[in-house]
Design a protein around this motif. Structure first.
Motif, PDB file in Angstrom:
ATOM      1  N   THR A   1       0.835  -1.207   0.000  1.00 47.23           N
ATOM      2  CA  THR A   1       0.000   0.000   0.000  1.00 47.23           C
ATOM      3  C   THR A   1       0.868   1.255   0.000  1.00 47.23           C
ATOM      4  OG1 THR A   1      -1.819  -1.106   1.157  1.00 47.23           O
ATOM      5  CG2 THR A   1      -1.747   1.300   1.274  1.00 47.23           C
ATOM      6  N   LEU A   2       1.887   1.292   0.842  1.00 43.90           N
ATOM      7  CA  LEU A   2       2.784   2.444   0.900  1.00 43.90           C
ATOM      8  C   LEU A   2       3.487   2.657  -0.439  1.00 43.90           C
ATOM      9  CD1 LEU A   2       4.160   4.729   2.406  1.00 43.90           C
ATOM     10  CD2 LEU A   2       5.799   3.064   3.326  1.00 43.90           C
ATOM     11  N   ALA A   3       3.938   1.557  -1.052  1.00 46.39           N
ATOM     12  CA  ALA A   3       4.593   1.664  -2.363  1.00 46.39           C
ATOM     13  C   ALA A   3       3.619   2.212  -3.408  1.00 46.39           C
ATOM     14  CB  ALA A   3       5.115   0.296  -2.792  1.00 46.39           C
ATOM     15  N   ASN A   4       2.375   1.760  -3.383  1.00 45.98           N
ATOM     16  CA  ASN A   4       1.378   2.258  -4.337  1.00 45.98           C
ATOM     17  C   ASN A   4       1.095   3.744  -4.123  1.00 45.98           C
ATOM     18  OD1 ASN A   4       1.055  -0.264  -5.528  1.00 45.98           O
ATOM     19  ND2 ASN A   4      -0.676  -0.826  -4.234  1.00 45.98           N
ATOM     20  N   LEU A   5       0.980   4.140  -2.859  1.00 45.25           N
ATOM     21  CA  LEU A   5       0.721   5.541  -2.557  1.00 45.25           C
ATOM     22  C   LEU A   5       1.863   6.443  -3.010  1.00 45.25           C
ATOM     23  CD1 LEU A   5      -0.768   5.118   1.034  1.00 45.25           C
ATOM     24  CD2 LEU A   5      -1.997   5.989  -0.960  1.00 45.25           C
ATOM     25  N   THR A   6       3.073   5.902  -2.972  1.00 49.51           N
ATOM     26  CA  THR A   6       4.247   6.673  -3.381  1.00 49.51           C
ATOM     27  C   THR A   6       4.404   6.692  -4.894  1.00 49.51           C
ATOM     28  OG1 THR A   6       5.354   6.045  -1.318  1.00 49.51           O
ATOM     29  CG2 THR A   6       6.734   6.912  -3.091  1.00 49.51           C
ATOM     30  N   ASP A   7       4.276   5.525  -5.512  1.00 51.10           N
ATOM     31  CA  ASP A   7       4.533   5.399  -6.945  1.00 51.10           C
ATOM     32  C   ASP A   7       3.330   5.792  -7.802  1.00 51.10           C
ATOM     33  OD1 ASP A   7       6.987   4.408  -6.169  1.00 51.10           O
ATOM     34  OD2 ASP A   7       6.371   2.312  -6.347  1.00 51.10           O
ATOM     35  N   LYS A   8       2.135   5.687  -7.231  1.00 45.31           N
ATOM     36  CA  LYS A   8       0.908   5.983  -7.990  1.00 45.31           C
ATOM     37  C   LYS A   8       0.108   7.082  -7.291  1.00 45.31           C
ATOM     38  CE  LYS A   8       0.546   1.075  -9.305  1.00 45.31           C
ATOM     39  NZ  LYS A   8      -0.326  -0.132  -9.233  1.00 45.31           N
ATOM     40  N   GLU A   9       0.799   8.155  -6.930  1.00 54.32           N
ATOM     41  CA  GLU A   9       0.134   9.213  -6.168  1.00 54.32           C
ATOM     42  C   GLU A   9      -1.050   9.802  -6.918  1.00 54.32           C
ATOM     43  OE1 GLU A   9       1.014  13.577  -4.125  1.00 54.32           O
ATOM     44  OE2 GLU A   9       2.698  12.374  -4.874  1.00 54.32           O
ATOM     45  N   SER A  10      -0.913  10.012  -8.219  1.00 56.20           N
ATOM     46  CA  SER A  10      -2.013  10.592  -9.003  1.00 56.20           C
ATOM     47  C   SER A  10      -3.232   9.682  -8.981  1.00 56.20           C
ATOM     48  CB  SER A  10      -1.566  10.832 -10.445  1.00 56.20           C
ATOM     49  OG  SER A  10      -0.533  11.792 -10.498  1.00 56.20           O
ATOM     50  N   LEU A  11      -2.999   8.373  -9.125  1.00 55.47           N
ATOM     51  CA  LEU A  11      -4.104   7.419  -9.087  1.00 55.47           C
ATOM     52  C   LEU A  11      -4.734   7.387  -7.697  1.00 55.47           C
ATOM     53  CD1 LEU A  11      -5.639   5.302 -10.778  1.00 55.47           C
ATOM     54  CD2 LEU A  11      -4.027   3.582  -9.936  1.00 55.47           C
ATOM     55  N   ALA A  12      -3.899   7.505  -6.658  1.00 57.12           N
ATOM     56  CA  ALA A  12      -4.421   7.530  -5.286  1.00 57.12           C
ATOM     57  C   ALA A  12      -5.317   8.748  -5.079  1.00 57.12           C
ATOM     58  CB  ALA A  12      -3.264   7.542  -4.294  1.00 57.12           C
ATOM     59  N   ARG A  13      -4.939   9.870  -5.683  1.00 63.33           N
ATOM     60  CA  ARG A  13      -5.763  11.077  -5.538  1.00 63.33           C
ATOM     61  C   ARG A  13      -7.068  10.944  -6.331  1.00 63.33           C
ATOM     62  NH1 ARG A  13      -3.316  14.843  -2.614  1.00 63.33           N
ATOM     63  NH2 ARG A  13      -1.050  14.705  -2.356  1.00 63.33           N
ATOM     64  N   VAL A  14      -7.027  10.236  -7.456  1.00 65.05           N
ATOM     65  CA  VAL A  14      -8.270   9.949  -8.182  1.00 65.05           C
ATOM     66  C   VAL A  14      -9.192   9.102  -7.311  1.00 65.05           C
ATOM     67  CG1 VAL A  14      -9.260   8.705 -10.149  1.00 65.05           C
ATOM     68  CG2 VAL A  14      -7.263  10.175 -10.480  1.00 65.05           C
TER      69      VAL A  14
ATOM     70  N   ALA B   1       3.561  10.544   0.638  1.00 64.36           N
ATOM     71  CA  ALA B   1       4.222  11.369  -0.374  1.00 64.36           C
ATOM     72  C   ALA B   1       5.107  12.464   0.203  1.00 64.36           C
ATOM     73  CB  ALA B   1       3.161  12.003  -1.281  1.00 64.36           C
ATOM     74  N   HIS B   2       4.748  12.993   1.378  1.00 65.29           N
ATOM     75  CA  HIS B   2       5.430  14.202   1.831  1.00 65.29           C
ATOM     76  C   HIS B   2       6.000  14.130   3.246  1.00 65.29           C
ATOM     77  CE1 HIS B   2       3.847  16.020  -1.795  1.00 65.29           C
ATOM     78  NE2 HIS B   2       2.617  15.719  -1.430  1.00 65.29           N
ATOM     79  N   SER B   3       5.692  13.096   3.998  1.00 62.28           N
ATOM     80  CA  SER B   3       6.197  13.006   5.360  1.00 62.28           C
ATOM     81  C   SER B   3       7.685  12.664   5.363  1.00 62.28           C
ATOM     82  CB  SER B   3       5.431  11.929   6.132  1.00 62.28           C
ATOM     83  OG  SER B   3       5.999  11.742   7.407  1.00 62.28           O
ATOM     84  N   THR B   4       8.396  13.222   6.325  1.00 67.32           N
ATOM     85  CA  THR B   4       9.839  12.947   6.463  1.00 67.32           C
ATOM     86  C   THR B   4      10.101  11.872   7.517  1.00 67.32           C
ATOM     87  OG1 THR B   4      10.026  14.750   8.083  1.00 67.32           O
ATOM     88  CG2 THR B   4      10.456  15.292   5.757  1.00 67.32           C
TER      89      THR B   4
END
Length: 226
Positions: free
Chosen positions: A46-59, A119-122
């Protein structure tokens, strides 16, 4: 057709449009896009998908917004449609539909948080995985527990139809059976019953929903019997 009946038919068709939007956003968002982002078994995936497919996650998130809004507005319009027929049942229908919208809103909030963290957390990878696991569980259970109220809102909807006969009686019966099926499915799920046959419990609800959408859009509502 008198003015009152004409207005009621227009209200029915607007209600049908919002119910159709709920069905479309639900099908696209939950059934098609959801598993492309949120893996039911793996926080790492899930984390990898959220990172690599951020645009799709926002859709996916936008479709969740669509579900929340269309569910809430459909609940209001159903109340408006049925209040003159059975005020008590119309209130139950509207309130339970709204509660389901709130449950899905919790899912939307969790999705938005998951996207931002991925996507943005450090934070460290380990910390991200812990938070994503928590948010993934919140999304799943918001839908799971929310299904209680989705089942509940179908029951007064069906009751109004069967008692008033302003729509086909069997439409109302199927809606009541479908609502009861949703409730039973949730109870069995959270009781630890994982059999695949549970999926058949929600089939009447799906049939009833699309039947209701079609009837609202095509016929509206029958005039009151003299």
């Amino acid at each position: 057709m008198n003015d009152k009946q004409s207005q009621l038919v227009r209200t029915a068709r607007v209600t049908g449009i919002w119910y159709l939007l709920l069905a479309v956003t639900g099908l696209l968002g939950f059934l098609i896009y959801h598993t492309q982002i949120f893996d039911p078994e793996s926080s790492e995936k899930t984390l990898a998908n959220l990172t690599d497919k951020e645009s799709l996650a926002r859709v996916r998130l936008l479709f969740e917004f669509g579900i929340v809004v269309s569910q809430a507005v459909a609940a209001v319009w159903f109340y408006r449609l049925f209040k003159s027929i059975n005020d008590w049942a119309a209130w139950a229908l509207g309130i339970w539909g709204m509660v389901n919208a709130v449950a899905i809103m919790i899912s939307a909030i969790s999705m938005a948080s998951a996207i931002e963290i991925a996507a943005h957390s450090t934070q460290s990878m380990e910390s991200k995985l812990i938070i994503i696991e928590l948010l993934r569980g919140l999304i799943k259970d918001a839908w799971g527990v929310g299904s209680l109220f989705f089942g509940l809102w179908l029951i007064p909807m069906g009751y109004i139809v069967t008692s008033s006969r302003r729509m086909p009686v069997w439409l109302g019966r199927v809606l009541i059976i479908g609502g009861a099926g949703y409730l039973l499915n949730v109870v069995l799920n959270y009781s630890g019953v994982g059999s695949s046959w549970r999926e058949f419990l929600v089939i009447p609800a799906t049939i009833g929903e699309f039947w209701m959408i079609g009837y609202l859009l095509i016929f509206g509502i029958r005039p009151e019997e003299e």
